[in-house]
Design an enzyme around this catalytic site. Structure first.
Site, PDB file in Angstrom:
ATOM      1  CG  ASP A  10      29.032  53.987  15.233  1.00 19.13           C
ATOM      2  OD1 ASP A  10      28.028  53.871  15.947  1.00 19.13           O
ATOM      3  OD2 ASP A  10      30.197  53.775  15.634  1.00 19.13           O
ATOM      4  CG  ASP A  12      30.085  56.353  21.266  1.00 18.71           C
ATOM      5  OD1 ASP A  12      30.593  57.327  21.830  1.00 18.71           O
ATOM      6  OD2 ASP A  12      28.877  56.060  21.346  1.00 18.71           O
ATOM      7  CB  THR A  51      24.648  56.386  17.664  1.00 21.20           C
ATOM      8  OG1 THR A  51      25.436  56.036  18.781  1.00 21.20           O
ATOM      9  CG2 THR A  51      23.587  57.393  18.053  1.00 21.20           C
ATOM     10  CD  GLN A  53      25.370  56.463  22.378  1.00 20.81           C
ATOM     11  OE1 GLN A  53      25.762  56.278  23.533  1.00 20.81           O
ATOM     12  NE2 GLN A  53      26.210  56.571  21.356  1.00 20.81           N
ATOM     13  CG  HIS A  83      15.603  50.081  23.183  1.00 18.20           C
ATOM     14  ND1 HIS A  83      15.349  50.512  21.905  1.00 18.20           N
ATOM     15  CD2 HIS A  83      14.538  50.428  23.935  1.00 18.20           C
ATOM     16  CE1 HIS A  83      14.157  51.101  21.878  1.00 18.20           C
ATOM     17  NE2 HIS A  83      13.644  51.070  23.096  1.00 18.20           N
ATOM     18  CB  CYS A  89      14.525  47.446  20.723  1.00 20.02           C
ATOM     19  SG  CYS A  89      16.246  47.760  20.286  1.00 20.02           S
ATOM     20  NE  ARG A  92      22.332  46.777  21.623  1.00 17.99           N
ATOM     21  CZ  ARG A  92      23.078  47.726  22.189  1.00 17.99           C
ATOM     22  NH1 ARG A  92      22.573  48.910  22.416  1.00 17.99           N
ATOM     23  NH2 ARG A  92      24.338  47.492  22.518  1.00 17.99           N
ATOM     24  CG  ASP A 118      33.718  51.806  15.794  1.00 15.62           C
ATOM     25  OD1 ASP A 118      32.475  51.923  15.763  1.00 15.62           O
ATOM     26  OD2 ASP A 118      34.356  51.756  16.866  1.00 15.62           O
TER      27      ASP A 118
END
Length: 178
Positions: A10, A12, A51, A53, A83, A89, A92, A118
């Site tokens: 991942d 962020d 990820t 976003q 998305h 979707c 995600r 995380d």
């Protein structure tokens, strides 16, 4: 470690930033991440970014900027869901869509792949795909870990147990390399 085919990581909160989405150009990796990624690469493992976003679908940033940034960081491929949560979707996280696509594109057995993240959405996506799971305590990870310890997850979320709980990405990579 010999049986691991790939590691999905991942962005962020896992490799840098905090528990919020930070756009390319403003995002800073944690100081130890470059070395940890190199350790995975030098062992022959493929490393893929995984990820969500949603800023892409909102028109706040473009997908290519994330791809350029993550390739520069050393990821072999980028799996990015652009998305928003309510768009429904199949890519995600916590759905396993990106992992399933990666398995198909790269001829991977997801039971031989790791997901490092995380958030519990990372853990659930990995669980649903059959991957091994490492929760890091950086970003939102400490809060997610506390929820896990306190049995605050319900339904399918409560079915998930990480294979390892790491202090950070460096600790996760060291555990993989053992």
């Amino acid at each position: 470690m010999n049986s691991i085919q790939a590691v999905f990581i991942d962005r962020d909160g896992t490799i840098g930033g905090n528990d919020q989405a930070i756009f390319p150009g403003e995002f800073e990796m944690y100081p130890y991440v470059e070395k940890a990624l190199e350790q995975l690469r030098s062992s022959g493992l493929k490393i893929y970014a995984l990820t969500n976003q949603p800023g892409v679908s909102r028109g706040e940033v473009n997908k290519e900027d994330f791809e350029i940034e993550l390739k520069k960081f050393g990821f072999d491929k980028i799996y990015l869901c652009p998305h928003e949560h309510l768009e429904g979707c199949r890519c995600r996280k916590p759905t396993p869509g990106m992992l399933m696509a990666a398995a198909k594109e790269n001829d991977l057995d997801l039971r031989k792949c790791m997901v490092i993240g995380d958030r519990w959405t990372d853990m659930l996506a990995a669980h649903l795909a059959g991957c091994m799971k490492i929760l890091v305590k950086t970003g939102a990870g400490m809060n997610e870990y506390q929820k896990y310890k306190n049995a605050e997850f319900f339904g399918r979320w409560a079915e998930v147990s990480p294979n390892y709980i790491a202090e950070d990405l460096r600790d996760a990579v060291n555990w993989i390399m053992e």
